[in-house]
Design a protein around this motif. Sequence first.
Motif, PDB file in Angstrom:
ATOM      1  N   UNK A  28     -43.846  56.745  65.611  1.00 17.84           N
ATOM      2  CA  UNK A  28     -43.296  57.682  66.598  1.00 17.84           C
ATOM      3  C   UNK A  28     -41.805  57.430  66.711  1.00 17.84           C
ATOM      4  N   UNK A  29     -41.015  58.463  66.408  1.00 14.11           N
ATOM      5  CA  UNK A  29     -39.561  58.331  66.491  1.00 14.11           C
ATOM      6  C   UNK A  29     -39.006  59.388  67.429  1.00 14.11           C
ATOM      7  N   UNK A  30     -37.924  59.062  68.057  1.00 10.06           N
ATOM      8  CA  UNK A  30     -37.252  59.988  68.960  1.00 10.06           C
ATOM      9  C   UNK A  30     -36.307  60.867  68.153  1.00 10.06           C
ATOM     10  N   UNK A  31     -36.445  62.188  68.304  1.00  9.11           N
ATOM     11  CA  UNK A  31     -35.574  63.122  67.600  1.00  9.11           C
ATOM     12  C   UNK A  31     -34.167  63.022  68.187  1.00  9.11           C
ATOM     13  N   UNK A  32     -33.163  62.923  67.302  1.00  7.54           N
ATOM     14  CA  UNK A  32     -31.800  62.699  67.775  1.00  7.54           C
ATOM     15  C   UNK A  32     -31.262  63.848  68.621  1.00  7.54           C
ATOM     16  N   UNK A  40     -44.562  60.675  62.693  1.00  7.76           N
ATOM     17  CA  UNK A  40     -44.364  60.680  61.251  1.00  7.76           C
ATOM     18  C   UNK A  40     -45.433  59.804  60.628  1.00  7.76           C
ATOM     19  N   UNK A  41     -45.969  60.252  59.498  1.00  5.54           N
ATOM     20  CA  UNK A  41     -46.999  59.497  58.791  1.00  5.54           C
ATOM     21  C   UNK A  41     -46.540  59.254  57.367  1.00  5.54           C
ATOM     22  N   UNK A  42     -46.683  58.011  56.925  1.00  7.57           N
ATOM     23  CA  UNK A  42     -46.419  57.719  55.522  1.00  7.57           C
ATOM     24  C   UNK A  42     -47.647  57.066  54.922  1.00  7.57           C
TER      25      UNK A  42
END
Length: 83
Positions: A28-32, A40-42
């Motif tokens: 889980x990332x914060x959108x700038x 996001x999944x990798x």
Amino acid sequence: MNSHKKSYTGMVVSDKMDKTIVVAVKERTLHRLYKKYVNKTKKLKAHDERNEAGVGDLVRVVECRPISKDKCWRLTEIVERAK
């Protein structure tokens, strides 16, 4: 486990290959710009020497030398078995 190697915890999504599992790592990332959390999944291919992990297991993988074209991760432990 060496501290300078990357390690991830993720869910096994495929175990059909011999000695290889596919691990989906969620982040889980914060959108700038929009300040909204984005999932996001990798997918990582990891070496499973004893074919012990199954689909749905929560596992920890660690970076290692390239084993094949796509595989440069190794299964270190199964954190939680699938129910």
